[in-house]
Design a protein around this motif. Structure first.
Motif, PDB file in Angstrom:
ATOM      1  N   HIS A 226       0.813  -1.225   0.000  1.00  0.00           N
ATOM      2  CA  HIS A 226       0.000   0.000   0.000  1.00  0.00           C
ATOM      3  C   HIS A 226       0.846   1.276   0.000  1.00  0.00           C
ATOM      4  O   HIS A 226       0.316   2.366  -0.208  1.00  0.00           O
ATOM      5  CB  HIS A 226      -0.919   0.017   1.223  1.00  0.00           C
ATOM      6  CG  HIS A 226      -1.943  -1.077   1.228  1.00  0.00           C
ATOM      7  ND1 HIS A 226      -3.181  -0.953   0.621  1.00  0.00           N
ATOM      8  CD2 HIS A 226      -1.911  -2.331   1.754  1.00  0.00           C
ATOM      9  CE1 HIS A 226      -3.861  -2.078   0.785  1.00  0.00           C
ATOM     10  NE2 HIS A 226      -3.119  -2.927   1.460  1.00  0.00           N
ATOM     11  N   PHE A 450      -6.895   3.019   1.642  1.00  0.00           N
ATOM     12  CA  PHE A 450      -6.905   1.579   1.875  1.00  0.00           C
ATOM     13  C   PHE A 450      -8.187   0.939   1.362  1.00  0.00           C
ATOM     14  O   PHE A 450      -8.163  -0.157   0.803  1.00  0.00           O
ATOM     15  CB  PHE A 450      -6.719   1.276   3.366  1.00  0.00           C
ATOM     16  CG  PHE A 450      -5.314   1.318   3.833  1.00  0.00           C
ATOM     17  CD1 PHE A 450      -4.508   0.196   3.727  1.00  0.00           C
ATOM     18  CD2 PHE A 450      -4.776   2.467   4.380  1.00  0.00           C
ATOM     19  CE1 PHE A 450      -3.191   0.217   4.157  1.00  0.00           C
ATOM     20  CE2 PHE A 450      -3.462   2.511   4.808  1.00  0.00           C
ATOM     21  CZ  PHE A 450      -2.665   1.385   4.696  1.00  0.00           C
ATOM     22  N   SER A 453      -8.131   0.961  -2.636  1.00  0.00           N
ATOM     23  CA  SER A 453      -6.762   0.847  -3.090  1.00  0.00           C
ATOM     24  C   SER A 453      -6.662   0.692  -4.598  1.00  0.00           C
ATOM     25  O   SER A 453      -7.402  -0.079  -5.209  1.00  0.00           O
ATOM     26  CB  SER A 453      -6.073  -0.348  -2.417  1.00  0.00           C
ATOM     27  OG  SER A 453      -5.976  -0.134  -1.032  1.00  0.00           O
TER      28      SER A 453
END
Length: 458
Positions: A226, A450, A453
């Motif tokens: 990430h 998140f 993503s």
């Protein structure tokens, strides 16, 4: 010093992600370093601090020699200072040259103030490594740098091995991050209870201000995948990433804790505490109104002033007499998701090692409250769990005493679960609904990154 140049369009965060995923044993440590990014790999020596009733230090070197021994916060600080004195100095001039990189968690420093304050179990509470091998970025790619004063053949062979590995990594594609949804551990009603208890402590005279924080958590395979998307979105000046074994830290911090620099033969430092927040807005006119509202907020100015006074007091223990100044107060700085009120404090150290100042000034006043020790005790009582690395510091210290350290806010940490925290300073003038919303404003963009993503360009 040995170097090898790579020409590549890979960004620092992309390179860090590739190393963390494909070479996890390299103990990669990335620091954005105010847009002068550094990636440390394969440390010569590393110290990992864990806590299980007592502080233990796990010391390892590149020859796979290791030892574990009990220590204390102060003894470990002194061990690191003694180690640092073994090396010739190379002035950093605002950049990393050779020294220590890593983090010191909030829990460890708060526990030092009061041993009844818990330390988060099952993960490191601090880590520092001597990174004599690192990647230094330039506009066309990066340089692999190896610092070895002994002209060691084995070191040159190791550097060639690392170079070949990096060339192989540059051919690999970045994996696609899977969306992850973080869930809060507190409801707004839970936050209200803690807020009311904080106000009771303020009214009783225990404290002037408490930095009350709350946690979100999620199940994730890793944080490294990430990093490129999150740092690409946030462009945080003091971002960082660290992977040691199964533990990861991914920070997109906007806050400087300390910058140590040399001037006229002595070490000086700058600290820039953040207190006071307003959200950004897509409408330029409304965004400017929010910015002006923050600049003129009596509540936020008083909150910022309390932390300035606390930090001036911290630095007064280590600075030359009369050498603590506040050249800028209550300036408004704008970031991706929020406006912040930021003051600047400057000091000249009085024959004190920079590591002693760093260890002795933690945890940062901007994320505790005032007075610091009592604020940490109240935080321990009211918050849902120990903070771990969050609200500690991450950065580097060259062996000449220069270095840059952030405050670990806007930070995700992962051992078993991934977690992110957010909070704000509670004063007698605070309103619960506004403070709760401020927490969401601070982490909203991160949580959205998140949850939605996107694959980073490979």
């Amino acid at each position: 010093m040995l170097t090898h140049r790579f020409i590549t369009p890979r960004t620092p965060s992309q390179m860090t992600s590739l190393i963390a995923i494909h070479r996890p044993h390299w103990q990669v440590c990335f620091l954005n370093n105010t847009c002068h990014p550094i990636i440390g790999i394969c440390p010569a020596v590393s110290w990992t601090a864990t806590f299980s009733g007592n502080l233990n230090i796990h010391k390892n070197n590149r020859q796979n020699q290791s030892q574990t021994y009990p220590s204390t916060y102060t003894d470990w600080q002194n061990e690191l200072i003694a180690y640092s004195k073994n090396f010739s100095t190379h002035s950093g001039h605002g950049d990393y040259t050779n020294g220590l990189m890593g983090f010191i968690g909030y829990d460890l420093s708060a526990h030092h103030l009061n041993p009844t304050i818990s330390i988060k179990p099952n993960q490191p509470c601090a880590y520092l490594g001597h990174y004599d091998i690192y990647l230094k970025f330039n506009k066309n790619g990066f340089d692999l740098v190896g610092v070895n004063d002994d002209d060691d053949d084995a070191f040159a062979i190791l550097l060639t091995h690392i170079k070949n590995n990096l060339e192989g990594l540059l051919t690999k594609h970045l994996p696609t991050p899977k969306p992850a949804r973080f869930t809060p551990t507190w409801t707004q009603a839970d936050y209200q209870i803690a807020f009311d208890q904080t106000q009771e402590y303020i009214e009783a005279g225990d404290t002037y201000q408490i930095n009350l924080t709350q946690k979100w958590q999620a199940n994730l395979d890793n944080l490294a995948v990430h990093l490129p998307h999150l740092q690409g979105t946030m462009n945080a000046p003091f971002a960082g990433f660290l992977k040691i074994n199964d533990f990861e830290i991914l920070s997109v911090s906007p806050e400087l804790f300390f910058e140590f620099y040399q001037e006229n033969g002595s070490i000086h430092l700058i600290t820039k505490p953040i207190k006071g927040t307003r959200p950004r807005h897509n409408d330029g006119q409304i965004d400017e109104q929010l910015k002006n509202e923050l600049a003129n907020s009596e509540k936020d100015i008083s909150e910022n002033l309390m932390i300035v006074d606390l930090l001036r007091n911290d630095l007064g223990k280590y600075a030359k007499i009369g050498a603590v100044k506040t050249p800028k107060r209550f300036a408004i700085e704008s970031f991706k998701n929020v406006h912040h009120m930021v003051s600047t404090i400057w000091a000249e150290l009085d024959n004190t090692h920079a590591l002693a100042v760093l260890f002795g000034s933690l945890p940062a006043g901007s994320i505790t409250g005032a007075p610091k020790k009592r604020a940490c005790e109240i935080i321990h009582e009211l918050e849902v769990a120990p903070r771990g690395a969050y609200c500690g510091t991450m950065g580097y210290m060259n062996f000449d005493g220069t270095g840059i350290w952030n405050v670990l806010i806007r930070t995700v940490q992962k051992s078993d679960q991934a977690e992110i925290w957010a909070g704000g300073g509670i004063t007698i003038q605070s309103k619960s609904d506004e403070e709760y919303q401020e927490c969401i404003d601070k982490v909203g963009v991160i949580l959205a990154c998140f949850d939605n993503s996107k694959p980073a360009k490979s």
